[in-house]
Design an enzyme around this catalytic site. Structure first.
Site, PDB file in Angstrom:
ATOM      1  N   GLY A  89       0.647  -1.102   0.028  1.00 45.60           N
ATOM      2  CA  GLY A  89       0.074  -0.090  -0.061  1.00 45.60           C
ATOM      3  C   GLY A  89       0.685   1.216  -0.022  1.00 45.60           C
ATOM      4  CB  CYS A  90       4.097   2.163   0.637  1.00 45.97           C
ATOM      5  SG  CYS A  90       4.138   2.042   2.463  1.00 45.97           S
ATOM      6  CD  GLN A  91       3.812   8.001  -4.236  1.00 49.05           C
ATOM      7  OE1 GLN A  91       2.762   8.052  -3.842  1.00 49.05           O
ATOM      8  NE2 GLN A  91       4.448   8.712  -5.134  1.00 49.05           N
ATOM      9  CB  SER A  92       8.451   4.797  -1.978  1.00 46.73           C
ATOM     10  OG  SER A  92       7.778   5.408  -0.864  1.00 46.73           O
TER      11      SER A  92
END
Length: 141
Positions: A51-54
């Site tokens: 769920g993290c972009q990075s």
């Protein structure tokens, strides 16, 4: 050892010293540089926060009945965010982690100054930290 509430209060005080968000972002970047880095062997898919972009890796171990976290990220702002969470939750008991609220995040204005994807990533990081605490609490009981 400081309680989670005391650490959160310290962070609120630190962030209140800065007038604008540019200075706060710079402070978060600086905090990211102090992050207790995850051992390379733990930079695996199972330690990646979904769920993290990075990319953000979080690893937890139990030491003297406390959960000790290490982490890393490939993005400097995200590294600062996880550094704040690690500072709050590392070296705390599973029970303290599970009982802790995260209102301090709103108090420092972090959520409202993050993009939607970063805000989702923040929620995912907290969720993962709490999941580790649940697992270790079960192990200790």
């Amino acid at each position: 050892m400081q309680s989670i509430k005391d650490i959160q209060a310290d962070i609120i005080d630190e962030f209140s010293m800065f007038e604008d968000w540019e200075d706060r972002y710079q402070y978060m970047i600086d905090l990211g540089k102090t992050l207790p880095l995850i051992n390379e062997q733990y930079k695996t898919d199972e330690n990646i926060i979904k769920g993290c972009q990075s990319k953000v890796w979080v690893h937890a171990e139990i030491e003297n009945s406390n959960v000790v976290f290490t982490a890393d990220s490939d993005a400097i702002i995200t590294k600062g965010i996880i550094a704040i969470l690690i500072r709050v939750f590392s070296n705390q008991s599973p029970t303290a982690i599970l009982e802790a609220n995260t209102d301090f995040i709103d108090e420092i204005g972090l959520k409202e100054h993050l993009s939607a994807t970063r805000a989702n990533g923040l929620v995912s990081m907290i969720k993962q930290i709490k999941m580790y605490a649940i697992a270790y609490q079960a192990q200790l009981n």
